[in-house]
Motif scaffolding. Structure first.
Motif, PDB file in Angstrom:
ATOM      1  N   LEU A  57       0.850  -1.183   0.000  1.00  0.00           N
ATOM      2  CA  LEU A  57       0.000   0.000   0.000  1.00  0.00           C
ATOM      3  C   LEU A  57       0.886   1.234   0.000  1.00  0.00           C
ATOM      4  O   LEU A  57       2.061   1.166   0.375  1.00  0.00           O
ATOM      5  N   SER A  58       0.309   2.362  -0.394  1.00  0.00           N
ATOM      6  CA  SER A  58       1.098   3.591  -0.423  1.00  0.00           C
ATOM      7  C   SER A  58       0.193   4.806  -0.305  1.00  0.00           C
ATOM      8  O   SER A  58      -1.020   4.736  -0.501  1.00  0.00           O
ATOM      9  N   LEU A 117      10.850  -8.023  -3.017  1.00  0.00           N
ATOM     10  CA  LEU A 117      10.027  -9.229  -2.926  1.00  0.00           C
ATOM     11  C   LEU A 117      10.405 -10.299  -3.949  1.00  0.00           C
ATOM     12  O   LEU A 117       9.836 -11.388  -3.930  1.00  0.00           O
ATOM     13  N   LYS A 118      11.305  -9.970  -4.857  1.00  0.00           N
ATOM     14  CA  LYS A 118      11.760 -10.908  -5.891  1.00  0.00           C
ATOM     15  C   LYS A 118      10.587 -11.416  -6.740  1.00  0.00           C
ATOM     16  O   LYS A 118      10.423 -12.604  -6.985  1.00  0.00           O
ATOM     17  N   LYS A 119       9.770 -10.482  -7.215  1.00  0.00           N
ATOM     18  CA  LYS A 119       8.653 -10.806  -8.090  1.00  0.00           C
ATOM     19  C   LYS A 119       8.395  -9.614  -9.000  1.00  0.00           C
ATOM     20  O   LYS A 119       8.896  -8.505  -8.748  1.00  0.00           O
ATOM     21  N   ASP A 120       7.582  -9.839 -10.050  1.00  0.00           N
ATOM     22  CA  ASP A 120       7.377  -8.796 -11.054  1.00  0.00           C
ATOM     23  C   ASP A 120       5.910  -8.438 -11.272  1.00  0.00           C
ATOM     24  O   ASP A 120       5.622  -7.519 -12.044  1.00  0.00           O
ATOM     25  N   ASN A 121       4.985  -9.132 -10.631  1.00  0.00           N
ATOM     26  CA  ASN A 121       3.561  -8.838 -10.775  1.00  0.00           C
ATOM     27  C   ASN A 121       2.978  -8.508  -9.408  1.00  0.00           C
ATOM     28  O   ASN A 121       3.219  -9.228  -8.431  1.00  0.00           O
ATOM     29  N   PHE A 122       2.199  -7.415  -9.368  1.00  0.00           N
ATOM     30  CA  PHE A 122       1.723  -6.901  -8.088  1.00  0.00           C
ATOM     31  C   PHE A 122       0.270  -6.453  -8.181  1.00  0.00           C
ATOM     32  O   PHE A 122      -0.204  -6.044  -9.241  1.00  0.00           O
ATOM     33  N   ILE A 123      -0.400  -6.517  -7.051  1.00  0.00           N
ATOM     34  CA  ILE A 123      -1.671  -5.834  -6.860  1.00  0.00           C
ATOM     35  C   ILE A 123      -1.442  -4.844  -5.723  1.00  0.00           C
ATOM     36  O   ILE A 123      -1.091  -5.239  -4.607  1.00  0.00           O
ATOM     37  N   ALA A 124      -1.594  -3.583  -6.024  1.00  0.00           N
ATOM     38  CA  ALA A 124      -1.284  -2.527  -5.058  1.00  0.00           C
ATOM     39  C   ALA A 124      -2.530  -1.710  -4.757  1.00  0.00           C
ATOM     40  O   ALA A 124      -3.501  -1.720  -5.515  1.00  0.00           O
ATOM     41  N   TYR A 125      -2.472  -1.008  -3.639  1.00  0.00           N
ATOM     42  CA  TYR A 125      -3.595  -0.141  -3.263  1.00  0.00           C
ATOM     43  C   TYR A 125      -3.054   1.195  -2.793  1.00  0.00           C
ATOM     44  O   TYR A 125      -2.133   1.247  -1.967  1.00  0.00           O
TER      45      TYR A 125
END
Length: 234
Positions: A159-160, A190-198
């Motif tokens: 989140l941000s 996090l060593k990943k490339d796909n995210f769901i952010a809010y």
């Protein structure tokens, strides 16, 4: 935030425009939600095709109309440049005692866009921030992005919130440009490339994001809706 468009003169495509973005105080180099809104308006009012090319201060931005994943008519996919983060010097680390109100900063970085990136230890601290804009104006950076990792049960990765009173935006509702920094930051973390952010502003919103590391691009998907139409004489 407002975006202004005008067609390119020498392109044969009707789907190619110059774009500029303005806050109430000044012009900025990149704005996500204003680009999304401009593209959604064009697609919704008869522009043919599924792709628009915008020419702006941040370079060429390709925007696509894609199938909705949330039951709407369609979504807008933004292809934006990824922005880097670097270390802060001691004199650049923000002093925000009233704004943070006891929240613990776990990391402070500076971004290539001139903002400060502050990671907090908990989402609760992030949600409970009561920004003191006079205090934030005194920071070395243009604005302050505050973020925290999301608990697994929320369905989000992070989140941000984004505070930028120096350019006339006390708190951005949903800031695509901030996620051009947050995405590579959390990709490394996090060593990943796909995210769901809010984005946890008062009128917050969900962002579906992909980081294309090799191309140094951030792909952001989101929805829009037209709530008002009018004429502005300039």
């Amino acid at each position: 935030m407002a975006s202004f468009l005008y067609p390119t003169k020498h392109s044969k495509s009707r789907n190619e425009f110059h774009i500029r973005w303005f806050t109430i105080a000044q012009e900025v180099e990149l704005c996500g939600h204003a680009t999304l809104a401009a593209a959604y308006f064009l697609f919704s009012t008869g522009l043919e095709g599924d792709e628009i090319t915008f020419h702006g201060k941040s370079g060429i931005l390709v925007v696509k109309k894609v199938e909705s994943t949330q039951g709407g008519n369609f979504e807008i996919q933004l292809d934006f440049p990824a922005l880097t983060v670097g270390e802060c010097g001691e004199e650049e680390i923000p002093l925000l005692p009233e704004t943070l109100n006891g929240a613990s900063m776990t990391s402070v970085k500076k971004t290539s866009a001139g903002d400060l990136l502050v990671e907090l230890s908990s989402v609760k601290d992030l949600m409970n921030l009561r920004p003191q804009f006079d205090e934030i104006r005194k920071c070395k950076g243009r604005g302050v992005i505050v973020t925290a990792l999301a608990p697994i049960e929320t369905g989000y990765d992070f989140l941000s919130r984004f505070f930028c009173p120096k350019v006339g935006v006390n708190e951005d509702h949903v800031c695509g440009a901030a996620h051009c920094v947050l995405t590579p930051y959390y990709s490394e973390k996090l060593k990943k490339d796909n995210f769901i952010a809010y984005m946890a502003s008062e009128r917050g919103g969900k962002l579906v994001i992909e980081y294309k590391k090799d191309a140094n691009r951030v792909i952001i998907r989101g929805e829009a809706i037209i709530v008002m139409m009018g004429t502005l004489l300039v």
